[in-house]
Design an enzyme around this catalytic site. Structure first.
Site, PDB file in Angstrom:
ATOM      1  N   ASP A  59      43.446  68.911  47.823  1.00 16.64           N
ATOM      2  CA  ASP A  59      43.564  67.809  48.791  1.00 16.64           C
ATOM      3  C   ASP A  59      44.566  68.270  49.854  1.00 16.64           C
ATOM      4  OD1 ASP A  59      44.348  65.542  50.197  1.00 16.64           O
ATOM      5  OD2 ASP A  59      44.155  64.209  48.465  1.00 16.64           O
ATOM      6  N   LYS A  90      44.349  60.106  57.936  1.00 15.89           N
ATOM      7  CA  LYS A  90      45.738  60.462  58.212  1.00 15.89           C
ATOM      8  C   LYS A  90      45.810  61.362  59.454  1.00 15.89           C
ATOM      9  CE  LYS A  90      46.013  58.169  54.387  1.00 15.89           C
ATOM     10  NZ  LYS A  90      46.079  58.781  53.073  1.00 15.89           N
ATOM     11  N   TYR A 130      48.373  61.646  44.769  1.00 21.20           N
ATOM     12  CA  TYR A 130      48.109  60.420  45.523  1.00 21.20           C
ATOM     13  C   TYR A 130      47.672  59.319  44.549  1.00 21.20           C
ATOM     14  CZ  TYR A 130      45.921  57.130  48.694  1.00 21.20           C
ATOM     15  OH  TYR A 130      45.571  55.986  49.363  1.00 21.20           O
ATOM     16  N   ARG A 187      21.865  57.294  56.327  1.00 25.59           N
ATOM     17  CA  ARG A 187      22.704  57.608  55.156  1.00 25.59           C
ATOM     18  C   ARG A 187      22.623  59.097  54.873  1.00 25.59           C
ATOM     19  NH1 ARG A 187      20.443  57.261  50.527  1.00 25.59           N
ATOM     20  NH2 ARG A 187      19.522  55.196  50.853  1.00 25.59           N
TER      21      ARG A 187
HETATM   22  C1  LIG Z   1      45.405  58.564  51.893  1.00 24.97           C
HETATM   23  C2  LIG Z   1      45.187  59.696  50.974  1.00 24.97           C
HETATM   24  C3  LIG Z   1      44.029  59.796  50.199  1.00 24.97           C
HETATM   25  C4  LIG Z   1      42.965  58.719  50.208  1.00 24.97           C
HETATM   26  O1  LIG Z   1      42.295  58.662  51.408  1.00 24.97           O
HETATM   27  P1  LIG Z   1      41.607  57.310  51.962  1.00 24.97           P
HETATM   28  O2  LIG Z   1      41.056  57.742  53.266  1.00 24.97           O
HETATM   29  O3  LIG Z   1      42.671  56.263  52.049  1.00 24.97           O
HETATM   30  O4  LIG Z   1      40.552  56.938  50.970  1.00 24.97           O
HETATM   31  C5  LIG Z   1      43.883  60.899  49.383  1.00 24.97           C
HETATM   32  N1  LIG Z   1      44.842  61.855  49.307  1.00 24.97           N
HETATM   33  C6  LIG Z   1      45.970  61.792  50.032  1.00 24.97           C
HETATM   34  C7  LIG Z   1      46.979  62.888  49.910  1.00 24.97           C
HETATM   35  C8  LIG Z   1      46.191  60.721  50.889  1.00 24.97           C
HETATM   36  O5  LIG Z   1      47.331  60.655  51.580  1.00 24.97           O
END
Ligand SMILES: *Cc1c(COP(=O)(O)O)cnc(C)c1O
Length: 386
Positions: free
Chosen positions: A170, A195, A98, A46
């Site tokens: 982000d 993504k 998001y 961890r």
């Molecule tokens: C998918 C996404 C998230 C969340 O990520 P996860 O890996 O699904 O927890 C956060 N911000 C954006 C812009 C996203 O497209």
């Protein structure tokens, strides 16, 4: 070293014991110690795991960051970053956010005494007006989902800094290939590696990076104390994916631009959203702030909601699915899928209308991608006038 080289080599030296060229999956929870407290820097997975360390080093290098931390998901990374705040602190947040991030702020952190103000971040003055003495964080996405709006990261980070607040970005949509928020002045950059970074829709993961040791220490502490860590196999998959990020992003954009050229001015298309279009309201900012315009395209067909639904069921190359950024093309109807939990009035007000479709343009053949969209437009033509 340039981006494509870093993606393939940083953190990925040959394994010292065997010479394995590829970072192994260290599928272990613990490490044998020579005597109590005497170990090789690894004590419990961890806290630290070699496969994760390799991924963290590689992704940090791609964001030109000194420090990076890997997480089990983008939401776990976001949660760790928000741990920099304490009860009573305030954050200013972009309103085109998001959905999962909004839910985390609104339903989890609000219960712990954090407060949030949501503003249209396309104008930095809106951020400035929303700042309070208790504001400790500005949270941005650029480009946003699904309307691909941009925020001026440098201008906003300067405002935040002058008021003693941190700026977190982000960067999931742009990826480090197209945009480096820390270089633009932000303090923290966050990714859902699920993504584009992973890129193959086969692993969920998150990442946070920064240049300040004190900020990193808090994020690292939270990573271990709360424990939202990725497993070694997911780290391996993400690291394997990231090796081709540069080549994939070029192809995503190449295909997206061709599709936008096809859709732009098409009689069936009512509105088209892509930062690479000169008509996009922040096109100049996109040219300044990003090294390209990416692979996400949103549009509204004539015929509104009914046609959008029919279109999304008619595509064959584009799979109807949430998520984005994989090699395969995906189509999403935000109003009934990713943004379904937002009330219709709020959606309409923000431009996420029932006729809006979002495409994650994949790296299949350009002809097949455009052909698929064309056949779905033609197949739904009778719904254009209602
Ligand atoms: C998918 C996404 C998230 C969340 O990520 P996860 O890996 O699904 O927890 C956060 N911000 C954006 C812009 C996203 O497209």
């Amino acid at each position: 070293m340039d981006f494509a080289t870093k993606a393939i080599h940083v953190g990925q030296e040959a394994e010292p014991v065997t010479g394995a060229t590829i970072v192994p999956i260290f599928q272990t929870s613990t490490y044998t110690q020579a005597s109590p407290g005497v170990h090789k820097g690894f004590d419990y997975s961890r806290t630290i795991n070699p496969t994760r360390v390799a991924l963290e080093a590689c992704l940090a290098s791609l964001e030109n960051a000194r420090f990076g931390s890997g997480f089990a998901s983008g939401m776990a990374a976001t949660s760790a970053v928000m741990n920099l705040l304490s009860s009573g602190d305030h954050a200013v947040v972009t309103d085109d956010l998001y959905g999962g991030t909004f839910r985390l702020f609104d339903k989890v952190f609000a219960r712990y005494g954090l407060t949030f103000t949501y503003v249209d971040a396309t104008d930095p003055r809106n951020i400035e007006r929303a700042m309070k003495p208790s504001t400790r964080m500005v949270w941005l996405e650029s480009p946003t989902n699904p309307l691909l709006k941009l925020a001026d990261i440098g201008a906003i980070a300067a405002i935040a800094r002058s008021r003693g607040a941190l700026t977190a970005v982000d960067n999931t949509f742009a990826t480090p290939y197209l945009q480096n928020p820390l270089d633009l002045g932000a303090d923290i950059v966050v990714h859902s590696t699920t993504k584009y970074v992973g890129g193959h829709s086969d692993a969920v993961g998150g990442f946070a990076a920064c240049n300040d040791k004190a900020i990193h220490d808090v994020i690292k502490f939270h990573q271990n104390a709360v424990g939202g860590v990725p497993g070694p196999f997911d780290c391996f998959l993400t690291l394997r994916g990231v090796k081709t990020l540069a080549i994939r992003m070029r192809e995503h954009e190449h295909n997206a631009r061709a599709l936008v050229a096809f859709l732009d001015g098409h009689e069936g298309v009512e509105r088209l959203y892509y930062p690479g279009l000169p008509s996009h309201p922040q096109h100049d900012l996109a040219k300044r702030q990003m090294r390209g315009f990416g692979g996400m395209v949103s549009f509204v067909l004539r015929g509104g909601s009914q046609r959008a639904h029919a279109f999304a069921s008619k595509t064959k190359v584009f799979s109807l699915a949430e998520s984005l950024g994989g090699v395969e093309s995906l189509i999403c109807h935000p109003a009934s899928m990713t943004h379904g939990s937002i009330p219709k009035e709020v959606r309409d007000e923000r431009g996420v209308t029932d006729g809006l479709l979002r495409l994650s343009v994949g790296i299949e053949s350009q002809a097949d991608i455009i052909g698929d969209v064309e056949q779905a437009i033609n197949a739904t033509r009778t719904l254009a006038v209602i």
